[in-house]
Write a protein that holds these residues in place. Structure first.
Motif: not given
Length: 279
Positions: A1-4, A25-26, A171-180, A202-210
């Motif tokens: 996990m990445i945590n800011i 980020l998960n 995609l061929s190298g991506f694993r479920e424990d990774q974050i890209v 402008e330095g702000k997160i204005i959208l964060n969606q799956d």
């Protein structure tokens, strides 16, 4: 996990690039980091990887604080910068010098990826074209098997066949424990690769969606008319007609047009976010 947490960063005393930024980020996702020039995409990647240090706040990856650049942290992080210099040595010499930094480096995978990209493994790095150098670094990054893979404009310099190869390679190298995390202006190149969208302005997160959430709550459809219906949130002229974004009232899944979504969010993030939060 990445945590800011409550992250503040500026290059000068006059203006902050990021102020009180919070982001989590998960694992198991490929994130697209989008934004206009100068909004801080590259700086954010450098802050997460410990190349830059925040003025305030904290950035942690698993149990590691990024500013400490602990060896166990670094061997699980690979960062492909948009700007880089490669020495006048062979590809194999480069691998021999750098692969030991990553204890999970897969030499067979690296050779396989070079073949997919049609790069001669005996080539001298400094004599390669910009696009060929980029292919070598992408191949190296995937072969590290690093848990955290960060790429800044990876498709710049790649021709059309190579962009398709890039998607397959990643995609061929991506694993479920990774974050890209992929920072890019070439949104169309990654439309079917990105699983979660982060847009900064402008330095702000204005959208964060799956992307799955966007598909459930928004519909993207084309018509020859600029005005489609009263509940249309955004319309844009594209090849083949106008692309409209509307609330997904019928529950029909449509492919998210990332370029159109980006322009819509930049124009009016509040309307998009309000709809996503209420549904």
């Amino acid at each position: 996990m990445i945590n800011i947490q409550n992250m503040h960063f500026s290059y000068s005393k006059g203006k902050s690039l990021f102020d009180e930024m919070n982001l989590q980020l998960n694992e198991g996702k490929i994130y697209g980091l989008l934004g206009k020039n100068g909004t801080g995409k590259s700086s954010l990647l450098k802050l997460i990887t410990g190349v830059l240090f925040p003025k305030k706040g904290e950035i942690t990856i698993d149990q590691f604080n990024s500013i400490n650049r602990h060896p166990d942290f670094l061997q699980n992080v690979f960062f492909l910068s948009e700007d880089y210099e490669l020495p006048a040595i062979s590809i194999m010499s480069y691998v021999k010098a750098n692969a030991p930094l990553y204890d999970k480096f897969d030499h067979s995978k690296f050779d396989e990826l070079l073949q997919i990209f049609e790069v001669d493994e005996t080539a001298i790095l400094s004599k390669l074209s910009y696009g060929q150098k980029k292919k070598v670094l992408i191949s190296f990054g995937v072969a590290t098997n690093a848990k955290y893979l960060f790429m800044d404009e990876p498709t710049n310099g790649l021709d059309i066949p190579s962009k398709s190869q890039f998607r397959k390679v990643l995609l061929s190298g991506f694993r479920e424990d990774q974050i890209v995390i992929i920072s890019t202006h070439q949104i169309r190149d990654l439309n079917q690769l990105i699983e979660s969208v982060i847009i900064i302005e402008e330095g702000k997160i204005i959208l964060n969606q799956d992307v799955n959430s966007l598909e459930e709550k928004l519909t993207f459809h084309k018509s020859i008319s600029e005005t489609d219906s009263n509940d249309t949130l955004y319309s844009e002229l594209m090849p083949g007609g106008y692309v409209h974004i509307s609330p997904n009232k019928e529950g029909t899944i449509s492919e998210v047009e990332l370029e159109v979504l980006f322009n819509a969010v930049i124009k009016d993030s509040n309307s998009i976010n309000q709809l996503l939060q209420n549904n």
